[in-house]
Write an enzyme that holds these catalytic residues in place. Structure first.
Site, PDB file in Angstrom:
ATOM      1  N   HIS A 228      -8.769   1.213   7.153  1.00 38.99           N
ATOM      2  CA  HIS A 228      -8.884   2.474   7.923  1.00 38.99           C
ATOM      3  C   HIS A 228      -8.906   2.098   9.401  1.00 38.99           C
ATOM      4  CE1 HIS A 228      -9.862   6.524   8.871  1.00 38.99           C
ATOM      5  NE2 HIS A 228     -11.075   6.637   8.364  1.00 38.99           N
ATOM      6  N   HIS A 269       0.879   4.094   5.311  1.00 35.18           N
ATOM      7  CA  HIS A 269      -0.144   5.129   5.435  1.00 35.18           C
ATOM      8  C   HIS A 269      -0.253   5.881   4.128  1.00 35.18           C
ATOM      9  CE1 HIS A 269      -2.498   8.449   7.012  1.00 35.18           C
ATOM     10  NE2 HIS A 269      -2.782   7.648   8.030  1.00 35.18           N
ATOM     11  N   ASP A 327      -2.072   2.605  14.474  1.00 37.72           N
ATOM     12  CA  ASP A 327      -2.868   1.450  14.866  1.00 37.72           C
ATOM     13  C   ASP A 327      -2.025   0.273  15.297  1.00 37.72           C
ATOM     14  OD1 ASP A 327      -5.354   2.553  14.457  1.00 37.72           O
ATOM     15  OD2 ASP A 327      -5.159   2.312  12.304  1.00 37.72           O
TER      16      ASP A 327
HETATM   17  N1  CMC Z   1       2.224  -4.490   3.757  1.00 42.29           N
HETATM   18  C1  CMC Z   1       2.861  -4.815   2.599  1.00 42.29           C
HETATM   19  N2  CMC Z   1       2.920  -4.008   1.535  1.00 42.29           N
HETATM   20  C2  CMC Z   1       2.279  -2.820   1.620  1.00 42.29           C
HETATM   21  C3  CMC Z   1       1.594  -2.415   2.771  1.00 42.29           C
HETATM   22  C4  CMC Z   1       1.585  -3.294   3.877  1.00 42.29           C
HETATM   23  N3  CMC Z   1       0.947  -2.963   5.001  1.00 42.29           N
HETATM   24  N4  CMC Z   1       1.055  -1.189   2.583  1.00 42.29           N
HETATM   25  C5  CMC Z   1       1.395  -0.829   1.344  1.00 42.29           C
HETATM   26  N5  CMC Z   1       2.144  -1.817   0.750  1.00 42.29           N
HETATM   27  C6  CMC Z   1       2.778  -1.751  -0.566  1.00 42.29           C
HETATM   28  C7  CMC Z   1       1.772  -1.930  -1.694  1.00 42.29           C
HETATM   29  O1  CMC Z   1       1.631  -3.289  -2.033  1.00 42.29           O
HETATM   30  C8  CMC Z   1       2.389  -1.109  -2.773  1.00 42.29           C
HETATM   31  O2  CMC Z   1       3.467  -1.855  -3.314  1.00 42.29           O
HETATM   32  P1  CMC Z   1       3.841  -1.699  -4.892  1.00 42.29           P
HETATM   33  O3  CMC Z   1       4.217  -0.258  -5.064  1.00 42.29           O
HETATM   34  O4  CMC Z   1       4.962  -2.646  -5.098  1.00 42.29           O
HETATM   35  O5  CMC Z   1       2.595  -2.071  -5.651  1.00 42.29           O
HETATM   36  C9  CMC Z   1       3.012   0.080  -2.027  1.00 42.29           C
HETATM   37  O6  CMC Z   1       3.296  -0.434  -0.718  1.00 42.29           O
HETATM   38  C10 CMC Z   1       2.104   1.296  -1.908  1.00 42.29           C
HETATM   39  O7  CMC Z   1       0.864   0.870  -1.363  1.00 42.29           O
HETATM   40  P2  CMC Z   1      -0.553   1.522  -1.709  1.00 42.29           P
HETATM   41  O8  CMC Z   1      -1.608   0.500  -1.530  1.00 42.29           O
HETATM   42  O9  CMC Z   1      -0.464   2.211  -3.032  1.00 42.29           O
HETATM   43  O10 CMC Z   1      -0.664   2.638  -0.601  1.00 42.29           O
HETATM   44  P3  CMC Z   1      -1.989   3.378  -0.178  1.00 42.29           P
HETATM   45  O11 CMC Z   1      -1.578   4.746   0.197  1.00 42.29           O
HETATM   46  O12 CMC Z   1      -3.050   3.243  -1.205  1.00 42.29           O
HETATM   47  O13 CMC Z   1      -2.472   2.551   1.110  1.00 42.29           O
HETATM   48  C11 CMC Z   1      -2.756   1.825   3.332  1.00 42.29           C
HETATM   49  C12 CMC Z   1      -2.253   2.947   2.411  1.00 42.29           C
HETATM   50  C13 CMC Z   1      -2.722   2.311   4.779  1.00 42.29           C
HETATM   51  C14 CMC Z   1      -4.211   1.458   2.976  1.00 42.29           C
HETATM   52  C15 CMC Z   1      -1.847   0.588   3.151  1.00 42.29           C
HETATM   53  O14 CMC Z   1      -0.498   0.933   3.504  1.00 42.29           O
HETATM   54  C16 CMC Z   1      -2.309  -0.615   3.961  1.00 42.29           C
HETATM   55  O15 CMC Z   1      -3.160  -1.378   3.469  1.00 42.29           O
HETATM   56  N6  CMC Z   1      -1.777  -0.810   5.207  1.00 42.29           N
HETATM   57  C17 CMC Z   1      -2.223  -1.865   6.058  1.00 42.29           C
HETATM   58  C18 CMC Z   1      -3.539  -1.477   6.738  1.00 42.29           C
HETATM   59  C19 CMC Z   1      -3.341  -0.415   7.813  1.00 42.29           C
HETATM   60  O16 CMC Z   1      -2.476  -0.517   8.663  1.00 42.29           O
HETATM   61  N7  CMC Z   1      -4.224   0.608   7.774  1.00 42.29           N
HETATM   62  C20 CMC Z   1      -4.231   1.659   8.765  1.00 42.29           C
HETATM   63  C21 CMC Z   1      -3.886   2.997   8.197  1.00 42.29           C
HETATM   64  S1  CMC Z   1      -3.530   4.176   9.471  1.00 42.29           S
HETATM   65  C22 CMC Z   1      -5.020   4.433  10.247  1.00 42.29           C
HETATM   66  C23 CMC Z   1      -5.951   5.312   9.519  1.00 42.29           C
HETATM   67  O17 CMC Z   1      -5.595   6.465   9.215  1.00 42.29           O
HETATM   68  O18 CMC Z   1      -7.096   4.879   9.292  1.00 42.29           O
END
Ligand code: CMC
Length: 387
Positions: A228, A269, A327
Site C-alpha cells: 500500500h 494496482h 507511487d
Molecule cells: N510485479 C510483477 N508481477 C506483478 C506485480 C508486480 N508489481 N503486481 C502484480 N503482479 C502479477 C501477480 O504476480 C499476478 O500474476 P499471476 O496472475 O501470473 O499470478 C498478477 O500480476 C495479478 O496480481 P495480484 O497480486 O493478483 O494483484 P492484486 O490486485 O492483488 O495486487 C498490488 C495489487 C498493487 C498489491 C500488486 O500489483 C503489487 O504488489 N504491486 C507492487 C506494489 C505496489 O506498487 N503497490 C502500490 C499500489 S498503488 C498505491 C496504493 O493505492 O496504496
C-alpha cells in the site's frame, strides 16, 4: 457456521455506501465528488480539494479563504508533543513515530469532542489535516537532530510544509514555487482513493465509536505496508538496488519468475487495470521538478524511465495490465526534493489524511453498524481435552 460470502481480499465486496470518490479502474477514471482528478490537479489545490472531500461541493472564494485560514490556524501542536517525540530513538522508522504521535493527538485534542456532533467532527477534521504536516516535519527534524521549526501560517499549506522541513526558521526562507506546486500536487493526488486498505481500516476502527485520532492512526498502520503506502519507499529502494540500467533485465526476470516473491515496486494496482489517472499527473509533475532542479539526467531516473518502457511493452506486464502506479513517480519527486526515503510513507499519510477523516465523518453522519466481518472456519472439529 451460517451462510457467508467468502471473498478473500474483498475483491468483490462493497463494505459501505459513499458519496466521496468514484473509481472506474477499467477505464482509469477517478472522480472526487464528481470532479475528475486531472481537472482538480490542474485547477484546484490540496486544501480546496480537502474542502470538497469534506463538504461535497467546491468552496466559494470566501469559504475557501475561511477554510484555509482555519486550517493554518491549527498548524501548531502542543509543546508536550515535542517531548513525546523526543522519547523516540533518532533512527526509529518515521512511520513508527507517526503512528505514536497520531494516537497521542487524542490525548491533547480530543478530550471533550462528541463523535455525534457534526460541528465537533468538522473541528477534528481541520485539526488533523492542519497538524500532520507539522508532525511530519518534526519527525524529520528529530531524525537529523535539528530544532523543530514553528509553522508559518502566512505561507500556503505546501510551502509551509517545505519551510518547516528545510529551513532553520529564517523568516525570509524562500521555497521554490515549482517544488511547492509539486508538493501540493502529491498531497492532492493522494487525498482520497475510496475503500483502499487504510481507509477501510479507518472506517472499521471508527465504526466502534473510537477516538478519531486513534482511527486515523489505525489507517496509518495499514498504510505502512509495502503493498500500500510503503510502495513509494520500496520503489526508491528498488531503483537504488538496481543501481544501473544494465541490471534492469535481471530484476524484470525476477519479477516475472513465479518462484520468486520479488515484484516490481510501483507497478500494478488492485483497482486500476488501465493507466492510473493520478500517475499521469504525477509523471508530468515529476518531469517539471527534475527540470527545475537540473536532475533530468539523474541515473535513478534513467532506470525508472527504462522500467516504465518495459512495463508498457513487455507481454507479461501488458497482459496483466500492470501499469506504473502513482507511487512510482511520487517517490522520484520526493527524492529529488530532498525528502529521505524513509519519510515517503509519512508523506503519503499526510496526503491521505483528508480522505481518512472525510470517510470517518461520512460514516458517522448516518446510522452506524459496527464493522464485524465473519470467517470461514477451517480448523479442527470439536475434540476433547486429553485427560
Ligand atoms: N510485479 C510483477 N508481477 C506483478 C506485480 C508486480 N508489481 N503486481 C502484480 N503482479 C502479477 C501477480 O504476480 C499476478 O500474476 P499471476 O496472475 O501470473 O499470478 C498478477 O500480476 C495479478 O496480481 P495480484 O497480486 O493478483 O494483484 P492484486 O490486485 O492483488 O495486487 C498490488 C495489487 C498493487 C498489491 C500488486 O500489483 C503489487 O504488489 N504491486 C507492487 C506494489 C505496489 O506498487 N503497490 C502500490 C499500489 S498503488 C498505491 C496504493 O493505492 O496504496
Amino acid at each position: 457456521q451460517g451462510c457467508f460470502t467468502y471473498d478473500p481480499g474483498f475483491v468483490s465486496t462493497a463494505s459501505c455506501e459513499s458519496k466521496i470518490t468514484f473509481i472506474d479502474g477499467g477505464k482509469g477514471v477517478l472522480l472526487h465528488r464528481g470532479y475528475p482528478i486531472d481537472e482538480l490537479a490542474e485547477h484546484s489545490d490540496h486544501l480546496e480539494t480537502c474542502f470538497l472531500l469534506l463538504n461535497g461541493e467546491l468552496p466559494t472564494s470566501e469559504q475557501k479563504t475561511e477554510f484555509v485560514n482555519e486550517i493554518m490556524s491549527h498548524t501548531q501542536v502542543d509543546d508536550l508533543l515535542a517531548y513525546t517525540l523526543k522519547g523516540f530513538k533518532q533512527d526509529a522508522h518515521p512511520m513508527a513515530i507517526l503512528c505514536g504521535l497520531l494516537s497521542s493527538l487524542a490525548a491533547f485534542y480530543h478530550t471533550d469532542i462528541d463523535n455525534n456532533s457534526q460541528e465537533d467532527r468538522t473541528l477534528v477534521a481541520k485539526q488533523v489535516i492542519a497538524k500532520i504536516p507539522t508532525i511530519t516535519a518534526m519527525i524529520y527534524k528529530h531524525g537529523i537532530g535539528e530544532d523543530f521549526i514553528q509553522a508559518d501560517s502566512t505561507r500556503s499549506y505546501a510551502e509551509n510544509f517545505l519551510y518547516m522541513m528545510f529551513s532553520k526558521g529564517e523568516k525570509d526562507y524562500k521555497v521554490s514555487p515549482v517544488l511547492t506546486r509539486a508538493m501540493d500536487k502529491i498531497f492532492l493526488l493522494h487525498a482520497d482513493h475510496e475503500q483502499n486498505a487504510s481507509t477501510s481500516t479507518v472506517r472499521l476502527s471508527g465504526s466502534t465509536g473510537t477516538n478519531p485520532f486513534a482511527a486515523v492512526c489505525a489507517g496509518a498502520t495499514a498504510l505502512w505496508g509495502p503493498s500500500h503506502g510503503g510502495a513509494n519507499e520500496a520503489v526508491l529502494t528498488m531503483l537504488e538496488e538496481i543501481g544501473d540500467v544494465s541490471r534492469i533485465d535481471e530484476f524484470v526476470a525476477k519479477a516475472k519468475d513465479k518462484a520468486d516473491p520479488f515484484r516490481l515496486m510501483g507497478f500494478g494496482h488492485r483497482v486500476y487495470k488501465n493507466f492510473d489517472p493520478r500517475a499521469k499527473v504525477m509523471k508530468e509533475a515529476c518531469d517539471e521538478v527534475l527540470a527545475e532542479l537540473g536532475l533530468s539526467d539523474h541515473p535513478l531516473l534513467k532506470i525508472a524511465k527504462r522500467l516504465e518502457q518495459i512495463a508498457l511493452e513487455d507481454p507479461y506486464f501488458v497482459q496483466r495490465k500492470l501499469y506504473p502506479n502513482v507511487d512510482f513517480y511520487s517517490g522520484i519527486i520526493l527524492k529529488s526534493v530532498g525528502i529521505p526515503t524513509s519519510l515517503f510513507t509519512v508523506i503519503f499519510a499526510l496526503g491521505r489524511t483528508p480522505g481518512w477523516i472525510a470517510h470517518w465523518d461520512e460514516m458517522l453522519s448516518s446510522p452506524l453498524k459496527i464493522g464485524r466481518p465473519r470467517q470461514l472456519y477451517t480448523g479442527s472439529v470439536k475434540r476433547s481435552y486429553p485427560k
